[in-house]
Design a protein around this motif. Structure first.
Motif, PDB file in Angstrom:
ATOM      1  N   GLY A   6      -6.422 -14.774  -5.012  1.00 57.75           N
ATOM      2  CA  GLY A   6      -6.263 -13.610  -6.015  1.00 57.75           C
ATOM      3  C   GLY A   6      -5.345 -12.552  -5.504  1.00 57.75           C
ATOM      4  O   GLY A   6      -5.263 -12.377  -4.098  1.00 57.75           O
ATOM      5  N   HIS A   7      -4.545 -11.930  -6.380  1.00 57.26           N
ATOM      6  CA  HIS A   7      -3.467 -10.960  -5.890  1.00 57.26           C
ATOM      7  C   HIS A   7      -4.352  -9.620  -5.534  1.00 57.26           C
ATOM      8  O   HIS A   7      -5.522  -9.220  -5.901  1.00 57.26           O
ATOM      9  N   MET A   8      -3.822  -9.032  -4.467  1.00 55.14           N
ATOM     10  CA  MET A   8      -4.401  -7.780  -3.704  1.00 55.14           C
ATOM     11  C   MET A   8      -4.495  -6.743  -4.715  1.00 55.14           C
ATOM     12  O   MET A   8      -3.069  -6.238  -5.178  1.00 55.14           O
TER      13      MET A   8
ATOM     14  N   SER B 281      -6.420  -3.922  -3.639  1.00 53.36           N
ATOM     15  CA  SER B 281      -6.751  -2.909  -2.591  1.00 53.36           C
ATOM     16  C   SER B 281      -6.485  -3.429  -1.203  1.00 53.36           C
ATOM     17  O   SER B 281      -6.346  -4.772  -1.374  1.00 53.36           O
ATOM     18  N   ALA B 282      -6.818  -2.975  -0.104  1.00 57.76           N
ATOM     19  CA  ALA B 282      -6.572  -3.485   1.189  1.00 57.76           C
ATOM     20  C   ALA B 282      -7.711  -4.414   1.576  1.00 57.76           C
ATOM     21  O   ALA B 282      -7.419  -5.455   2.226  1.00 57.76           O
ATOM     22  N   ASN B 283      -8.710  -4.363   0.756  1.00 53.56           N
ATOM     23  CA  ASN B 283      -9.930  -5.487   1.076  1.00 53.56           C
ATOM     24  C   ASN B 283     -10.666  -6.188  -0.325  1.00 53.56           C
ATOM     25  O   ASN B 283     -11.373  -6.475  -0.303  1.00 53.56           O
ATOM     26  N   THR B 284      -9.625  -6.130  -1.404  1.00 56.72           N
ATOM     27  CA  THR B 284      -9.909  -6.846  -2.615  1.00 56.72           C
ATOM     28  C   THR B 284      -8.874  -7.625  -2.884  1.00 56.72           C
ATOM     29  O   THR B 284      -7.532  -7.219  -3.176  1.00 56.72           O
ATOM     30  N   PRO B 285      -9.165  -8.917  -3.563  1.00 64.12           N
ATOM     31  CA  PRO B 285     -10.534  -9.465  -3.557  1.00 64.12           C
ATOM     32  C   PRO B 285     -10.803  -9.982  -2.138  1.00 64.12           C
ATOM     33  O   PRO B 285     -10.157 -10.514  -1.353  1.00 64.12           O
ATOM     34  N   SER B 286     -12.350  -9.902  -2.099  1.00 64.18           N
ATOM     35  CA  SER B 286     -12.863 -10.577  -0.924  1.00 64.18           C
ATOM     36  C   SER B 286     -12.707 -12.004  -0.771  1.00 64.18           C
ATOM     37  O   SER B 286     -12.798 -12.820  -1.807  1.00 64.18           O
TER      38      SER B 286
ATOM     39  N   VAL C 211      -8.468  -9.149   3.504  1.00 71.50           N
ATOM     40  CA  VAL C 211      -8.111  -8.167   4.185  1.00 71.50           C
ATOM     41  C   VAL C 211      -6.603  -7.950   4.446  1.00 71.50           C
ATOM     42  O   VAL C 211      -6.097  -8.711   5.379  1.00 71.50           O
ATOM     43  N   VAL C 212      -6.026  -7.053   4.210  1.00 69.44           N
ATOM     44  CA  VAL C 212      -4.653  -6.465   4.711  1.00 69.44           C
ATOM     45  C   VAL C 212      -4.408  -5.493   5.509  1.00 69.44           C
ATOM     46  O   VAL C 212      -5.111  -4.385   5.285  1.00 69.44           O
ATOM     47  N   THR C 213      -3.871  -5.576   6.754  1.00 68.73           N
ATOM     48  CA  THR C 213      -3.538  -4.619   7.731  1.00 68.73           C
ATOM     49  C   THR C 213      -2.180  -4.381   7.918  1.00 68.73           C
ATOM     50  O   THR C 213      -1.400  -5.259   7.844  1.00 68.73           O
ATOM     51  N   ASP C 214      -1.768  -3.298   8.397  1.00 72.07           N
ATOM     52  CA  ASP C 214      -0.344  -3.212   8.694  1.00 72.07           C
ATOM     53  C   ASP C 214       0.029  -2.152   9.829  1.00 72.07           C
ATOM     54  O   ASP C 214      -0.925  -1.271  10.335  1.00 72.07           O
ATOM     55  N   SER C 215       1.071  -2.021  10.129  1.00 75.10           N
ATOM     56  CA  SER C 215       1.612  -1.008  11.336  1.00 75.10           C
ATOM     57  C   SER C 215       1.701   0.535  10.994  1.00 75.10           C
ATOM     58  O   SER C 215       1.860   1.387  11.614  1.00 75.10           O
ATOM     59  N   GLY C 216       1.452   0.670   9.372  1.00 72.07           N
ATOM     60  CA  GLY C 216       1.483   2.039   9.220  1.00 72.07           C
ATOM     61  C   GLY C 216       2.567   2.295   7.709  1.00 72.07           C
ATOM     62  O   GLY C 216       3.238   1.282   7.514  1.00 72.07           O
ATOM     63  N   ASN C 217       1.914   3.025   6.889  1.00 72.03           N
ATOM     64  CA  ASN C 217       2.922   3.134   5.638  1.00 72.03           C
ATOM     65  C   ASN C 217       3.469   4.497   5.525  1.00 72.03           C
ATOM     66  O   ASN C 217       3.236   5.557   6.418  1.00 72.03           O
TER      67      ASN C 217
ATOM     68  N   TYR D 254      -1.136  -3.452   1.280  1.00 71.92           N
ATOM     69  CA  TYR D 254      -1.589  -4.347   0.480  1.00 71.92           C
ATOM     70  C   TYR D 254      -0.665  -4.618  -0.794  1.00 71.92           C
ATOM     71  O   TYR D 254      -0.805  -5.780  -1.386  1.00 71.92           O
ATOM     72  N   GLU D 255       0.068  -3.696  -1.177  1.00 71.73           N
ATOM     73  CA  GLU D 255       0.835  -3.874  -2.400  1.00 71.73           C
ATOM     74  C   GLU D 255       2.067  -4.860  -2.179  1.00 71.73           C
ATOM     75  O   GLU D 255       2.791  -5.329  -3.180  1.00 71.73           O
ATOM     76  N   ALA D 256       2.178  -5.224  -0.832  1.00 74.19           N
ATOM     77  CA  ALA D 256       3.109  -6.484  -0.734  1.00 74.19           C
ATOM     78  C   ALA D 256       2.561  -7.923  -0.980  1.00 74.19           C
ATOM     79  O   ALA D 256       3.288  -8.918  -1.014  1.00 74.19           O
ATOM     80  N   PHE D 257       1.390  -7.663  -1.332  1.00 78.04           N
ATOM     81  CA  PHE D 257       0.447  -8.955  -1.471  1.00 78.04           C
ATOM     82  C   PHE D 257      -0.224  -8.977  -3.024  1.00 78.04           C
ATOM     83  O   PHE D 257      -1.102  -9.414  -3.427  1.00 78.04           O
ATOM     84  N   ASP D 258       0.499  -8.169  -3.898  1.00 76.59           N
ATOM     85  CA  ASP D 258      -0.007  -7.694  -5.201  1.00 76.59           C
ATOM     86  C   ASP D 258       0.658  -8.486  -6.466  1.00 76.59           C
ATOM     87  O   ASP D 258       0.355  -8.533  -7.533  1.00 76.59           O
ATOM     88  N   SER D 259       1.787  -9.404  -6.061  1.00 82.71           N
ATOM     89  CA  SER D 259       2.409 -10.185  -6.903  1.00 82.71           C
ATOM     90  C   SER D 259       3.834  -9.230  -7.649  1.00 82.71           C
ATOM     91  O   SER D 259       4.209  -9.792  -8.545  1.00 82.71           O
ATOM     92  N   ASN D 260       3.606  -7.993  -7.441  1.00 82.10           N
ATOM     93  CA  ASN D 260       4.428  -6.929  -8.233  1.00 82.10           C
ATOM     94  C   ASN D 260       5.914  -6.953  -7.728  1.00 82.10           C
ATOM     95  O   ASN D 260       6.006  -6.327  -6.331  1.00 82.10           O
ATOM     96  N   THR D 261       6.894  -7.466  -8.055  1.00 83.17           N
ATOM     97  CA  THR D 261       8.252  -7.498  -7.402  1.00 83.17           C
ATOM     98  C   THR D 261       9.160  -6.766  -8.268  1.00 83.17           C
ATOM     99  O   THR D 261      10.198  -6.634  -7.985  1.00 83.17           O
ATOM    100  N   THR D 262       8.861  -5.834  -9.317  1.00 83.12           N
ATOM    101  CA  THR D 262       9.678  -4.747  -9.953  1.00 83.12           C
ATOM    102  C   THR D 262      10.118  -3.936  -9.059  1.00 83.12           C
ATOM    103  O   THR D 262       9.541  -3.358  -8.101  1.00 83.12           O
ATOM    104  N   SER D 263      11.305  -3.002  -9.475  1.00 81.30           N
ATOM    105  CA  SER D 263      11.684  -2.080  -8.893  1.00 81.30           C
ATOM    106  C   SER D 263      10.961  -0.777  -8.717  1.00 81.30           C
ATOM    107  O   SER D 263      11.097  -0.142  -7.705  1.00 81.30           O
ATOM    108  N   THR D 264       9.899  -0.556  -9.519  1.00 81.62           N
ATOM    109  CA  THR D 264       9.116   0.378  -9.436  1.00 81.62           C
ATOM    110  C   THR D 264       7.676   0.179  -8.470  1.00 81.62           C
ATOM    111  O   THR D 264       6.880   0.930  -8.521  1.00 81.62           O
ATOM    112  N   SER D 265       7.637  -1.092  -8.149  1.00 80.18           N
ATOM    113  CA  SER D 265       6.511  -1.443  -7.413  1.00 80.18           C
ATOM    114  C   SER D 265       6.357  -0.473  -5.980  1.00 80.18           C
ATOM    115  O   SER D 265       7.410  -0.663  -5.395  1.00 80.18           O
TER     116      SER D 265
END
Length: 204
Positions: free
Chosen positions: A90-92, A94-99, A102-108, A115-126
């Motif tokens: 399933g698309h993310m 949040s950082a731990n949804t769906p169970s 879990v998404v972690t990163d070097s900092g935002n 986690y929004e890199a894994f939410d399937s949203n690729t529009t310019s406003t994502s």
């Protein structure tokens, strides 16, 4: 292992094996109502070395400006084929949804979350991941699938055309790990070069 990991159906007990490799003892307490004494039944079992990949990471190196990642997908086959993560779960949202993802990163940067890199949203406003402040040359995004079922062999990364790491270009690396440490135990699957413009980049 605790009682929370065990389910019972009729006379069958089912349990979730520990994620860590090693030898374990499964112990069940049973009461004989004839003598009102409790007894333990034990069974040894071993969790073998994992054959699949639980942790997948994309790392960017060599950039001199921000990188905005629209989307990342990991594939069980080469050339972006086979089962897709995180889509298969399933698309993310949040950082731990769906169970159990879990998404972690070097900092935002600001409110651009990893986690929004894994939410399937690729529009310019994502509001996808935009790497941390001045750490342009070493950023990473990681997905923990919570299991070791599938071997990951390729990835797809979509990067904003105006926020692609800068004029120096950068290298995207796909690596996988069974521990999540990425301190030398990981396996590098492949790389892709980003030079001057974003877009879609295939690795492996």
């Amino acid at each position: 292992m605790t009682n929370a990991n065990i389910t019972k159906s009729g006379n069958t007990l089912t349990f979730a094996a520990p994620a860590t490799v090693g030898s374990y003892i499964f112990r069940v307490k049973a009461q004989d109502f004839g003598d009102l004494e409790s007894e333990y039944v034990t069974q040894s079992f071993t969790v073998a070395t994992a054959t699949g990949h639980r942790y997948m990471r994309i790392t960017g190196t060599g950039g001199n400006s921000h990188t905005l990642v629209y989307d990342i997908q990991f594939f069980t086959g080469t050339g972006q084929t086979g089962t897709v993560y995180p889509d298969t779960v399933g698309h993310m949202t949040s950082a731990n949804t769906p169970s159990p993802l879990v998404v972690t990163d070097s900092g935002n940067y600001g409110a651009y979350y990893g986690y929004e890199a894994f939410d399937s949203n690729t529009t310019s406003t994502s509001r996808s991941f935009w790497n941390l402040g001045n750490n342009y040359s070493l950023w990473w995004l990681q997905l923990d699938t919570g299991q070791y079922t599938d071997v990951i062999q390729s990835a797809l990364v979509k990067i904003h055309p105006n926020y692609d790491g800068g004029s120096d270009g950068q290298t995207l690396t796909l690596a996988v790990s069974n521990t999540g440490a990425f301190s030398g135990e990981e396996t590098t699957i492949g790389t892709a070069s980003v030079s001057g413009v974003g877009g879609t980049f295939n690795i492996g």
